[in-house]
Write a protein that holds these residues in place. Structure first.
Motif, PDB file in Angstrom:
ATOM      1  N   ALA A  10       5.275   8.001   1.254  1.00  0.00           N
ATOM      2  CA  ALA A  10       6.119   8.875   0.441  1.00  0.00           C
ATOM      3  C   ALA A  10       5.357  10.158   0.144  1.00  0.00           C
ATOM      4  O   ALA A  10       4.154  10.146  -0.084  1.00  0.00           O
ATOM      5  CB  ALA A  10       6.526   8.198  -0.866  1.00  0.00           C
ATOM      6  N   GLY A  11       6.114  11.264   0.160  1.00  0.00           N
ATOM      7  CA  GLY A  11       5.506  12.540  -0.179  1.00  0.00           C
ATOM      8  C   GLY A  11       6.566  13.609  -0.345  1.00  0.00           C
ATOM      9  O   GLY A  11       7.637  13.550   0.251  1.00  0.00           O
ATOM     10  N   SER A  52       9.150   3.019   4.983  1.00  0.00           N
ATOM     11  CA  SER A  52       8.394   1.802   4.705  1.00  0.00           C
ATOM     12  C   SER A  52       8.372   0.889   5.907  1.00  0.00           C
ATOM     13  O   SER A  52       9.253   0.917   6.765  1.00  0.00           O
ATOM     14  CB  SER A  52       8.986   1.079   3.498  1.00  0.00           C
ATOM     15  OG  SER A  52      10.332   0.729   3.748  1.00  0.00           O
ATOM     16  N   LYS A  53       7.324   0.121   5.963  1.00  0.00           N
ATOM     17  CA  LYS A  53       7.193  -0.986   6.908  1.00  0.00           C
ATOM     18  C   LYS A  53       6.533  -2.099   6.115  1.00  0.00           C
ATOM     19  O   LYS A  53       6.108  -1.892   4.974  1.00  0.00           O
ATOM     20  CB  LYS A  53       6.374  -0.586   8.134  1.00  0.00           C
ATOM     21  CG  LYS A  53       4.920  -0.258   7.837  1.00  0.00           C
ATOM     22  CD  LYS A  53       4.179   0.078   9.103  1.00  0.00           C
ATOM     23  CE  LYS A  53       2.697   0.282   8.797  1.00  0.00           C
ATOM     24  NZ  LYS A  53       1.929   0.531   9.992  1.00  0.00           N
ATOM     25  N   GLU A  54       6.458  -3.261   6.675  1.00  0.00           N
ATOM     26  CA  GLU A  54       5.920  -4.388   5.939  1.00  0.00           C
ATOM     27  C   GLU A  54       4.527  -4.082   5.380  1.00  0.00           C
ATOM     28  O   GLU A  54       3.598  -3.773   6.119  1.00  0.00           O
ATOM     29  CB  GLU A  54       5.835  -5.609   6.858  1.00  0.00           C
ATOM     30  CG  GLU A  54       5.471  -6.874   6.113  1.00  0.00           C
ATOM     31  CD  GLU A  54       5.534  -8.093   7.005  1.00  0.00           C
ATOM     32  OE1 GLU A  54       4.656  -8.953   6.856  1.00  0.00           O
ATOM     33  OE2 GLU A  54       6.454  -8.170   7.840  1.00  0.00           O
ATOM     34  N   GLY A  55       4.426  -4.106   4.055  1.00  0.00           N
ATOM     35  CA  GLY A  55       3.149  -3.898   3.391  1.00  0.00           C
ATOM     36  C   GLY A  55       2.739  -2.459   3.149  1.00  0.00           C
ATOM     37  O   GLY A  55       1.747  -2.203   2.484  1.00  0.00           O
ATOM     38  N   THR A  56       3.499  -1.486   3.665  1.00  0.00           N
ATOM     39  CA  THR A  56       3.132  -0.077   3.509  1.00  0.00           C
ATOM     40  C   THR A  56       4.354   0.767   3.170  1.00  0.00           C
ATOM     41  O   THR A  56       5.396   0.620   3.787  1.00  0.00           O
ATOM     42  CB  THR A  56       2.508   0.478   4.809  1.00  0.00           C
ATOM     43  OG1 THR A  56       1.408  -0.347   5.186  1.00  0.00           O
ATOM     44  CG2 THR A  56       2.021   1.897   4.622  1.00  0.00           C
ATOM     45  N   ARG A  57       4.196   1.637   2.186  1.00  0.00           N
ATOM     46  CA  ARG A  57       5.250   2.596   1.839  1.00  0.00           C
ATOM     47  C   ARG A  57       4.649   3.995   1.922  1.00  0.00           C
ATOM     48  O   ARG A  57       3.649   4.304   1.288  1.00  0.00           O
ATOM     49  CB  ARG A  57       5.782   2.379   0.439  1.00  0.00           C
ATOM     50  CG  ARG A  57       6.835   3.416   0.027  1.00  0.00           C
ATOM     51  CD  ARG A  57       7.432   3.127  -1.333  1.00  0.00           C
ATOM     52  NE  ARG A  57       8.096   1.851  -1.352  1.00  0.00           N
ATOM     53  CZ  ARG A  57       9.392   1.663  -1.070  1.00  0.00           C
ATOM     54  NH1 ARG A  57      10.131   2.683  -0.737  1.00  0.00           N
ATOM     55  NH2 ARG A  57       9.914   0.462  -1.134  1.00  0.00           N
ATOM     56  N   ILE A  70       0.861  -1.178   0.000  1.00  0.00           N
ATOM     57  CA  ILE A  70       0.000   0.000   0.000  1.00  0.00           C
ATOM     58  C   ILE A  70       0.896   1.226   0.000  1.00  0.00           C
ATOM     59  O   ILE A  70       1.835   1.322   0.788  1.00  0.00           O
ATOM     60  CB  ILE A  70      -0.903   0.021   1.254  1.00  0.00           C
ATOM     61  CG1 ILE A  70      -1.814  -1.206   1.267  1.00  0.00           C
ATOM     62  CG2 ILE A  70      -1.728   1.304   1.299  1.00  0.00           C
ATOM     63  CD1 ILE A  70      -2.562  -1.379   2.574  1.00  0.00           C
ATOM     64  N   ARG A  71       0.627   2.183  -0.877  1.00  0.00           N
ATOM     65  CA  ARG A  71       1.397   3.434  -0.938  1.00  0.00           C
ATOM     66  C   ARG A  71       0.495   4.580  -0.508  1.00  0.00           C
ATOM     67  O   ARG A  71      -0.571   4.779  -1.086  1.00  0.00           O
ATOM     68  CB  ARG A  71       1.914   3.672  -2.349  1.00  0.00           C
ATOM     69  CG  ARG A  71       2.901   2.635  -2.777  1.00  0.00           C
ATOM     70  CD  ARG A  71       3.373   2.876  -4.180  1.00  0.00           C
ATOM     71  NE  ARG A  71       4.264   1.788  -4.570  1.00  0.00           N
ATOM     72  CZ  ARG A  71       5.206   1.909  -5.456  1.00  0.00           C
ATOM     73  NH1 ARG A  71       5.384   3.057  -6.084  1.00  0.00           N
ATOM     74  NH2 ARG A  71       5.968   0.887  -5.758  1.00  0.00           N
ATOM     75  N   ILE A  72       0.963   5.314   0.497  1.00  0.00           N
ATOM     76  CA  ILE A  72       0.178   6.438   0.988  1.00  0.00           C
ATOM     77  C   ILE A  72       1.091   7.609   1.329  1.00  0.00           C
ATOM     78  O   ILE A  72       2.273   7.430   1.606  1.00  0.00           O
ATOM     79  CB  ILE A  72      -0.677   6.057   2.217  1.00  0.00           C
ATOM     80  CG1 ILE A  72       0.204   5.534   3.351  1.00  0.00           C
ATOM     81  CG2 ILE A  72      -1.740   5.048   1.864  1.00  0.00           C
ATOM     82  CD1 ILE A  72      -0.547   5.242   4.623  1.00  0.00           C
ATOM     83  N   ALA A  73       0.513   8.797   1.303  1.00  0.00           N
ATOM     84  CA  ALA A  73       1.240   9.998   1.733  1.00  0.00           C
ATOM     85  C   ALA A  73       1.069  10.117   3.249  1.00  0.00           C
ATOM     86  O   ALA A  73      -0.038   9.965   3.765  1.00  0.00           O
ATOM     87  CB  ALA A  73       0.694  11.235   1.042  1.00  0.00           C
ATOM     88  N   PRO A  74       2.165  10.372   3.973  1.00  0.00           N
ATOM     89  CA  PRO A  74       2.035  10.514   5.423  1.00  0.00           C
ATOM     90  C   PRO A  74       1.331  11.814   5.795  1.00  0.00           C
ATOM     91  O   PRO A  74       1.346  12.785   5.030  1.00  0.00           O
ATOM     92  CB  PRO A  74       3.487  10.521   5.905  1.00  0.00           C
ATOM     93  CG  PRO A  74       4.267  11.030   4.746  1.00  0.00           C
ATOM     94  CD  PRO A  74       3.542  10.553   3.520  1.00  0.00           C
TER      95      PRO A  74
END
Length: 98
Positions: A56-57, A49-54, A4-8
């Motif tokens: 980036a922004g 990143s952590k397992e299953g999640t990245r 999963i890629r999300i902006a923090p």
């Protein structure tokens, strides 16, 4: 497993004296070794990143900052960055118009 890629979530505000930009970046569950922070005169980029999640922004800052003097710390999923604003130049230069 799909990543999963999300902006923090990012919060930025001047400090009490308006001399530094204070930035808080939420990176829950990330290890400090998995964080990349790059700063520029007028922006910054964070990736983690952590397992299953990245996370980036890339974000613009409201005013030019002295990124070489930035200080960052990470505790309990919160990356805190304090960086001084660049001091305005005392005088500008006149540009001839042709």
């Amino acid at each position: 497993m799909t990543e999963i890629r999300i902006a923090p979530a990012v919060y930025a505000m001047p400090d009490e004296n308006h001399e530094n930009l204070h930035i808080e970046i939420e990176l829950p569950g990330v290890d400090k070794k998995d964080i990349t922070l790059r700063m520029h005169d007028d922006s910054f980029f964070v990736q983690a990143s952590k397992e299953g999640t990245r996370y980036a922004g890339s974000y613009a800052t409201c005013c030019p900052i002295d990124y070489e003097k930035a200080k960052a710390s990470y505790h309990n999923g919160l990356l805190i960055v304090d960086v001084p604003y660049k001091k305005p130049q005392a005088r500008g230069i006149e540009i001839p118009v042709q």
